[in-house]
Design an enzyme around this catalytic site. Structure first.
Site, PDB file in Angstrom:
ATOM      1  N   PRO A 197       0.796  -1.230   0.000  1.00 55.34           N
ATOM      2  CA  PRO A 197       0.000   0.000   0.000  1.00 55.34           C
ATOM      3  C   PRO A 197       0.825   1.275   0.000  1.00 55.34           C
ATOM      4  O   PRO A 197       0.290   2.362  -0.235  1.00 55.34           O
ATOM      5  CB  PRO A 197      -0.829  -0.111   1.287  1.00 55.34           C
ATOM      6  CG  PRO A 197      -0.053  -1.033   2.167  1.00 55.34           C
ATOM      7  CD  PRO A 197       0.643  -1.992   1.249  1.00 55.34           C
TER       8      PRO A 197
ATOM      9  N   GLY B 110       5.173   3.429  -4.571  1.00 54.59           N
ATOM     10  CA  GLY B 110       4.803   4.433  -5.563  1.00 54.59           C
ATOM     11  C   GLY B 110       3.812   5.453  -5.050  1.00 54.59           C
ATOM     12  O   GLY B 110       2.865   5.827  -5.734  1.00 54.59           O
TER      13      GLY B 110
ATOM     14  N   THR C 109       0.041  -5.835   2.101  1.00 55.65           N
ATOM     15  CA  THR C 109       1.142  -6.263   2.965  1.00 55.65           C
ATOM     16  C   THR C 109       1.207  -5.396   4.220  1.00 55.65           C
ATOM     17  O   THR C 109       0.980  -4.194   4.172  1.00 55.65           O
ATOM     18  CB  THR C 109       2.485  -6.220   2.220  1.00 55.65           C
ATOM     19  OG1 THR C 109       2.703  -4.906   1.699  1.00 55.65           O
ATOM     20  CG2 THR C 109       2.489  -7.213   1.074  1.00 55.65           C
TER      21      THR C 109
ATOM     22  N   THR D 240       8.849  -5.693  -3.612  1.00 57.62           N
ATOM     23  CA  THR D 240       7.645  -6.522  -3.424  1.00 57.62           C
ATOM     24  C   THR D 240       7.714  -7.763  -4.290  1.00 57.62           C
ATOM     25  O   THR D 240       7.419  -8.879  -3.829  1.00 57.62           O
ATOM     26  CB  THR D 240       6.384  -5.705  -3.764  1.00 57.62           C
ATOM     27  OG1 THR D 240       6.327  -4.541  -2.943  1.00 57.62           O
ATOM     28  CG2 THR D 240       5.127  -6.537  -3.547  1.00 57.62           C
TER      29      THR D 240
ATOM     30  N   GLU E 188      10.040 -10.302  -2.786  1.00 55.90           N
ATOM     31  CA  GLU E 188       9.449 -11.079  -1.695  1.00 55.90           C
ATOM     32  C   GLU E 188       8.539 -12.182  -2.217  1.00 55.90           C
ATOM     33  O   GLU E 188       8.555 -13.313  -1.725  1.00 55.90           O
ATOM     34  CB  GLU E 188       8.666 -10.167  -0.750  1.00 55.90           C
ATOM     35  CG  GLU E 188       9.539  -9.320   0.155  1.00 55.90           C
ATOM     36  CD  GLU E 188       8.747  -8.727   1.319  1.00 55.90           C
ATOM     37  OE1 GLU E 188       7.734  -9.337   1.727  1.00 55.90           O
ATOM     38  OE2 GLU E 188       9.135  -7.652   1.801  1.00 55.90           O
TER      39      GLU E 188
ATOM     40  N   ASP F   4      18.176 -18.028 -19.474  1.00 48.54           N
ATOM     41  CA  ASP F   4      19.265 -18.883 -19.942  1.00 48.54           C
ATOM     42  C   ASP F   4      20.136 -19.446 -18.823  1.00 48.54           C
ATOM     43  O   ASP F   4      21.113 -20.149 -19.076  1.00 48.54           O
ATOM     44  CB  ASP F   4      20.153 -18.124 -20.938  1.00 48.54           C
ATOM     45  CG  ASP F   4      20.788 -16.873 -20.338  1.00 48.54           C
ATOM     46  OD1 ASP F   4      20.494 -16.557 -19.173  1.00 48.54           O
ATOM     47  OD2 ASP F   4      21.557 -16.191 -21.055  1.00 48.54           O
TER      48      ASP F   4
ATOM     49  N   GLU G 150      16.917  -3.831  -2.092  1.00 45.88           N
ATOM     50  CA  GLU G 150      16.654  -3.890  -0.657  1.00 45.88           C
ATOM     51  C   GLU G 150      17.903  -4.408   0.068  1.00 45.88           C
ATOM     52  O   GLU G 150      18.711  -5.131  -0.504  1.00 45.88           O
ATOM     53  CB  GLU G 150      15.464  -4.817  -0.364  1.00 45.88           C
ATOM     54  CG  GLU G 150      14.179  -4.449  -1.087  1.00 45.88           C
ATOM     55  CD  GLU G 150      13.592  -3.134  -0.608  1.00 45.88           C
ATOM     56  OE1 GLU G 150      13.751  -2.816   0.592  1.00 45.88           O
ATOM     57  OE2 GLU G 150      12.965  -2.423  -1.416  1.00 45.88           O
TER      58      GLU G 150
END
Length: 293
Positions: free
Chosen positions: A4, A7, A34, A62, A65, A209, A266
């Site tokens: 939530p 962005g 989340t 996100t 995860e 690949d 992260e």
């Protein structure tokens, strides 16, 4: 499943439209915002087996995860991705639309694409594991500046930090070869862009690949060497002994001191010894049929 806060929370204004898109295509929808870091990972690991499709909305973190949670499962479900973060490198690589409505439409009308996943010791990453000087530059560089002067903005921001950069003495082993020296930056990627800049990860990149693209930058010993690094990065030409670029299925990185890593933008913890390997075509992500061909 959506973040939530990603962005600036734009997903909240689009949620009804997105859910309606799935219901019209015959899906019974469960929504989960989340609640905290690692919540998406835990929810996917526990509950993904109940669903024919797991769709997430957020940034690269996100998606990281959700993919990490899926990798912990024996029975995996395809993943739909509705990007809403500020960078969304992997969505760009997969040609998933930035428009949330169009991305939702693709999630229900597209085809599964089995893409590689990176394993970093006991963790997973989707498209990049990195350490050193440039790891937070993409997030410190305003998108407006990126758009205006391209990947050069990335270089400019990083170059400012080189005089104060901490070099790490590393031993990197891959494909029966060993590189040893002092490095200020390294990235292991499975993406056509990093930090919002296309083509900075190398040429002929394929996401399925089982091969990583690796870039390592040595610590310059003089202004002349610094200029050599800048010129090579700016022109995207590997013509200096100060930058190593190669492709490999796996590698190890050994250091006498702990190094902070980032995984998909992260924090990935501090490590002395790292083993990184590509898990070929490990998860399915829904893409346009043209992407798969």
């Amino acid at each position: 499943m959506f973040n939530p806060f990603s962005g600036k929370g734009l997903i909240r204004n689009k949620l009804l439209e997105i859910v309606d898109q799935f219901v019209k295509n015959g899906y019974e929808v469960t929504i989960h915002p989340t609640q905290r870091p690692q919540d998406a990972l835990e929810q996917v690991e526990k509950r993904a087996g109940k669903y024919s499709l797991v769709v997430c909305s957020g940034g690269d973190g996100t998606l990281d995860e959700v993919v990490s949670g899926m990798m912990r499962r024996d029975k995996k479900a395809p993943i739909g991705y509705i990007p809403s973060g500020s960078t969304n490198d992997f969505a760009s690589s997969l040609k998933i639309p930035k428009n949330m409505g169009k991305a939702a439409e693709l999630a229900v009308s597209g085809v599964p694409f089995a893409c590689d996943v990176g394993k970093f010791n006991e963790k997973y990453f989707v498209y990049i594991a990195a350490f050193g000087l440039f790891t937070d530059v993409s997030y410190a560089t305003r998108q407006e500046r990126k758009n205006r002067i391209g990947h050069f903005a990335y270089i400019l921001e990083g170059v400012k930090r080189i005089p104060a950069a901490q070099p790490y003495h590393l031993r990197i082993s891959y494909d029966n070869q060993t590189i040893e020296g002092k490095f200020i930056y390294g990235m292991v990627t499975n993406s056509v862009s990093a930090g919002g800049f296309r083509n900075i990860t190398g040429k002929n990149v394929k996401l399925n690949d089982g091969i990583f693209e690796v870039t390592l930058i040595k610590m310059p010993k003089s202004p002349l060497e610094l200029n050599e690094i800048i010129a090579s990065l700016t022109n995207l030409i590997d013509n200096t002994d100060l930058i190593y670029t190669f492709k490999t299925e796996s590698l190890t990185v050994e250091s006498a001191e702990e190094i902070a890593w980032t995984l998909d933008g992260e924090y990935g913890g501090k490590h002395k010894n790292v083993t990184i390997s590509a898990k070929r075509q490990a998860v399915e992500i829904i893409v346009d049929s043209m992407m798969k061909s």
